[in-house]
Design a protein around this motif. Structure first.
Motif, PDB file in Angstrom:
ATOM      1  N   GLN A  30     -29.107   4.851 -25.465  1.00  0.00           N
ATOM      2  CA  GLN A  30     -29.482   5.598 -24.268  1.00  0.00           C
ATOM      3  C   GLN A  30     -29.611   4.704 -23.037  1.00  0.00           C
ATOM      4  OE1 GLN A  30     -33.094   7.544 -25.491  1.00  0.00           O
ATOM      5  NE2 GLN A  30     -32.001   9.319 -26.274  1.00  0.00           N
ATOM      6  N   ASP A  31     -30.011   3.436 -23.243  1.00  0.00           N
ATOM      7  CA  ASP A  31     -30.228   2.527 -22.120  1.00  0.00           C
ATOM      8  C   ASP A  31     -29.583   1.179 -22.428  1.00  0.00           C
ATOM      9  OD1 ASP A  31     -31.074   1.303 -19.819  1.00  0.00           O
ATOM     10  OD2 ASP A  31     -33.162   1.109 -20.431  1.00  0.00           O
ATOM     11  N   PRO A  32     -28.237   1.117 -22.393  1.00  0.00           N
ATOM     12  CA  PRO A  32     -27.558  -0.126 -22.760  1.00  0.00           C
ATOM     13  C   PRO A  32     -27.806  -1.269 -21.781  1.00  0.00           C
ATOM     14  CG  PRO A  32     -25.982   1.461 -21.914  1.00  0.00           C
ATOM     15  CD  PRO A  32     -27.306   2.168 -22.020  1.00  0.00           C
ATOM     16  N   SER A  33     -28.326  -0.967 -20.597  1.00  0.00           N
ATOM     17  CA  SER A  33     -28.590  -2.036 -19.633  1.00  0.00           C
ATOM     18  C   SER A  33     -30.058  -2.447 -19.633  1.00  0.00           C
ATOM     19  CB  SER A  33     -28.171  -1.598 -18.231  1.00  0.00           C
ATOM     20  OG  SER A  33     -28.969  -0.512 -17.811  1.00  0.00           O
ATOM     21  N   GLY A  34     -30.839  -1.934 -20.569  1.00  0.00           N
ATOM     22  CA  GLY A  34     -32.244  -2.289 -20.645  1.00  0.00           C
ATOM     23  C   GLY A  34     -32.445  -3.746 -21.036  1.00  0.00           C
ATOM     24  N   SER A  35     -33.691  -4.155 -21.094  1.00  0.00           N
ATOM     25  CA  SER A  35     -34.042  -5.522 -21.441  1.00  0.00           C
ATOM     26  C   SER A  35     -34.400  -5.625 -22.904  1.00  0.00           C
ATOM     27  CB  SER A  35     -35.226  -5.989 -20.593  1.00  0.00           C
ATOM     28  OG  SER A  35     -34.877  -5.988 -19.240  1.00  0.00           O
ATOM     29  N   GLY A  36     -34.403  -6.864 -23.391  1.00  0.00           N
ATOM     30  CA  GLY A  36     -34.801  -7.082 -24.769  1.00  0.00           C
ATOM     31  C   GLY A  36     -34.640  -8.530 -25.171  1.00  0.00           C
ATOM     32  N   ILE A  37     -34.763  -8.749 -26.453  1.00  0.00           N
ATOM     33  CA  ILE A  37     -34.550 -10.065 -27.035  1.00  0.00           C
ATOM     34  C   ILE A  37     -33.419  -9.948 -28.041  1.00  0.00           C
ATOM     35  CG2 ILE A  37     -36.901 -10.908 -26.688  1.00  0.00           C
ATOM     36  CD1 ILE A  37     -37.451 -10.225 -29.633  1.00  0.00           C
ATOM     37  N   ALA A  38     -32.817 -11.079 -28.355  1.00  0.00           N
ATOM     38  CA  ALA A  38     -31.702 -11.057 -29.293  1.00  0.00           C
ATOM     39  C   ALA A  38     -31.577 -12.406 -29.975  1.00  0.00           C
ATOM     40  CB  ALA A  38     -30.400 -10.727 -28.561  1.00  0.00           C
ATOM     41  N   VAL A  39     -30.930 -12.368 -31.126  1.00  0.00           N
ATOM     42  CA  VAL A  39     -30.567 -13.582 -31.835  1.00  0.00           C
ATOM     43  C   VAL A  39     -29.060 -13.529 -32.067  1.00  0.00           C
ATOM     44  CG1 VAL A  39     -30.841 -14.922 -33.958  1.00  0.00           C
ATOM     45  CG2 VAL A  39     -32.819 -13.737 -32.972  1.00  0.00           C
ATOM     46  N   LEU A  40     -28.377 -14.550 -31.609  1.00  0.00           N
ATOM     47  CA  LEU A  40     -26.946 -14.683 -31.820  1.00  0.00           C
ATOM     48  C   LEU A  40     -26.734 -15.854 -32.765  1.00  0.00           C
ATOM     49  CD1 LEU A  40     -23.937 -14.145 -31.143  1.00  0.00           C
ATOM     50  CD2 LEU A  40     -24.223 -15.729 -29.213  1.00  0.00           C
ATOM     51  N   ASN A  41     -26.069 -15.586 -33.895  1.00  0.00           N
ATOM     52  CA  ASN A  41     -25.737 -16.694 -34.795  1.00  0.00           C
ATOM     53  C   ASN A  41     -24.232 -16.717 -34.985  1.00  0.00           C
ATOM     54  OD1 ASN A  41     -25.044 -15.215 -37.391  1.00  0.00           O
ATOM     55  ND2 ASN A  41     -27.099 -14.435 -37.013  1.00  0.00           N
ATOM     56  N   TYR A  42     -23.716 -17.917 -35.096  1.00  0.00           N
ATOM     57  CA  TYR A  42     -22.281 -18.059 -35.293  1.00  0.00           C
ATOM     58  C   TYR A  42     -21.968 -19.366 -36.005  1.00  0.00           C
ATOM     59  CZ  TYR A  42     -22.881 -20.510 -30.815  1.00  0.00           C
ATOM     60  OH  TYR A  42     -23.326 -21.314 -29.807  1.00  0.00           O
ATOM     61  N   VAL A  43     -20.906 -19.299 -36.796  1.00  0.00           N
ATOM     62  CA  VAL A  43     -20.400 -20.449 -37.542  1.00  0.00           C
ATOM     63  C   VAL A  43     -19.074 -20.836 -36.898  1.00  0.00           C
ATOM     64  CG1 VAL A  43     -19.541 -21.242 -39.789  1.00  0.00           C
ATOM     65  CG2 VAL A  43     -21.530 -19.694 -39.667  1.00  0.00           C
ATOM     66  N   TYR A  44     -18.917 -22.135 -36.658  1.00  0.00           N
ATOM     67  CA  TYR A  44     -17.679 -22.552 -36.005  1.00  0.00           C
ATOM     68  C   TYR A  44     -17.192 -23.896 -36.537  1.00  0.00           C
ATOM     69  CZ  TYR A  44     -20.438 -25.646 -32.947  1.00  0.00           C
ATOM     70  OH  TYR A  44     -21.268 -26.619 -32.455  1.00  0.00           O
ATOM     71  N   ASP A  45     -15.925 -24.141 -36.280  1.00  0.00           N
ATOM     72  CA  ASP A  45     -15.263 -25.382 -36.663  1.00  0.00           C
ATOM     73  C   ASP A  45     -15.441 -26.375 -35.514  1.00  0.00           C
ATOM     74  OD1 ASP A  45     -13.553 -27.466 -37.262  1.00  0.00           O
ATOM     75  OD2 ASP A  45     -11.789 -26.196 -37.556  1.00  0.00           O
ATOM     76  N   HIS A  46     -16.283 -27.401 -35.722  1.00  0.00           N
ATOM     77  CA  HIS A  46     -16.535 -28.323 -34.607  1.00  0.00           C
ATOM     78  C   HIS A  46     -15.357 -29.261 -34.354  1.00  0.00           C
ATOM     79  CE1 HIS A  46     -17.976 -31.547 -37.420  1.00  0.00           C
ATOM     80  NE2 HIS A  46     -17.491 -32.309 -36.465  1.00  0.00           N
ATOM     81  N   TYR A  77     -27.998  -9.729 -33.085  1.00  0.00           N
ATOM     82  CA  TYR A  77     -29.050  -8.776 -33.442  1.00  0.00           C
ATOM     83  C   TYR A  77     -29.940  -8.609 -32.217  1.00  0.00           C
ATOM     84  CZ  TYR A  77     -33.130  -6.658 -35.568  1.00  0.00           C
ATOM     85  OH  TYR A  77     -34.164  -5.814 -35.848  1.00  0.00           O
ATOM     86  N   THR A  78     -30.082  -7.377 -31.730  1.00  0.00           N
ATOM     87  CA  THR A  78     -30.864  -7.126 -30.524  1.00  0.00           C
ATOM     88  C   THR A  78     -32.061  -6.231 -30.821  1.00  0.00           C
ATOM     89  OG1 THR A  78     -29.484  -5.231 -29.941  1.00  0.00           O
ATOM     90  CG2 THR A  78     -28.875  -7.350 -28.986  1.00  0.00           C
ATOM     91  N   VAL A  79     -33.116  -6.456 -30.044  1.00  0.00           N
ATOM     92  CA  VAL A  79     -34.317  -5.636 -30.112  1.00  0.00           C
ATOM     93  C   VAL A  79     -34.661  -5.233 -28.681  1.00  0.00           C
ATOM     94  CG1 VAL A  79     -36.764  -5.552 -30.746  1.00  0.00           C
ATOM     95  CG2 VAL A  79     -35.164  -6.886 -32.142  1.00  0.00           C
ATOM     96  N   PRO A  80     -34.655  -3.938 -28.382  1.00  0.00           N
ATOM     97  CA  PRO A  80     -34.967  -3.507 -27.014  1.00  0.00           C
ATOM     98  C   PRO A  80     -36.447  -3.716 -26.694  1.00  0.00           C
ATOM     99  CG  PRO A  80     -34.716  -1.606 -28.451  1.00  0.00           C
ATOM    100  CD  PRO A  80     -34.368  -2.813 -29.275  1.00  0.00           C
ATOM    101  N   ILE A  94     -42.187  -5.560 -26.716  1.00  0.00           N
ATOM    102  CA  ILE A  94     -41.313  -4.964 -27.713  1.00  0.00           C
ATOM    103  C   ILE A  94     -41.901  -3.621 -28.124  1.00  0.00           C
ATOM    104  CG2 ILE A  94     -40.331  -5.212 -30.021  1.00  0.00           C
ATOM    105  CD1 ILE A  94     -39.213  -7.124 -27.885  1.00  0.00           C
ATOM    106  N   ASN A  95     -41.066  -2.621 -28.138  1.00  0.00           N
ATOM    107  CA  ASN A  95     -41.511  -1.288 -28.534  1.00  0.00           C
ATOM    108  C   ASN A  95     -41.625  -1.232 -30.046  1.00  0.00           C
ATOM    109  OD1 ASN A  95     -41.267  -0.643 -25.806  1.00  0.00           O
ATOM    110  ND2 ASN A  95     -39.122  -0.132 -26.078  1.00  0.00           N
TER     111      ASN A  95
END
Length: 158
Positions: free
Chosen positions: A47-63, A128-131, A156-157
């Motif tokens: 409903q509110d894709p431009s709202g605020s929140g926290i998130a964790v981004l994890n990624y595996v890469y070839d250095h 992973y996002t949390v509004p 956080i709600n």
């Protein structure tokens, strides 16, 4: 707290109990509460894709991928206002995992995550996002802090 009675088919309840056991839940109530919270968060994000929140981004890469580490670092510096912390570790000789904690406007966080995950050499990744609701306050602290500055608080709600 409110008590609710729900009718559920036997096979669905059995599958839910297996799910709860596999995740280490000690009772059904907490499992139901977590599913409801998750669904409400998804609805709020939709409903509110431009709202605020926290998130964790994890990624595996070839250095060893040409200039990838430099491109990833540049992207993080370009979005320094979103980044709270970064954890980096080596999985093996060629592979790294990074975990980036982010806070801010969720649409900006998604754009940043898309930029990172689309890089050649990034093999796996997930956001992973949390509004929440971002509140900003500006003030002076007095001695030693003669300049105004701001604090951001994220509620956080639940």
């Amino acid at each position: 707290m409110t008590r609710v009675t729900v009718s559920i088919e036997d096979d669905l309840m059995s599958a839910f109990d297996d799910f709860l056991d596999g995740r280490g839940y000690t009772n059904r109530s907490e499992g139901f509460r977590d599913l409801i919270r998750e669904k409400l968060q998804q609805q709020q994000l939709a409903q509110d894709p431009s709202g605020s929140g926290i998130a964790v981004l994890n990624y595996v890469y070839d250095h060893e991928e040409r200039m990838l580490a430099s491109r990833l670092m540049s992207a993080q510096h370009e979005h320094h206002d979103l980044t709270v912390s970064t954890v980096h570790f080596h999985i093996d000789h060629d592979t790294c995992l990074e975990i980036v904690t982010l806070k801010g406007k969720l649409s900006d966080i998604r754009k940043f995550a898309d930029q990172i995950l689309a890089q050649p050499g990034v093999r796996h990744g997930q956001l992973y996002t949390v509004p929440g609701e971002l509140h900003v306050e500006s003030h002076h602290h007095g001695e030693g802090h003669g300049h105004p500055h701001r604090h951001e608080h994220l509620k956080i709600n639940t």
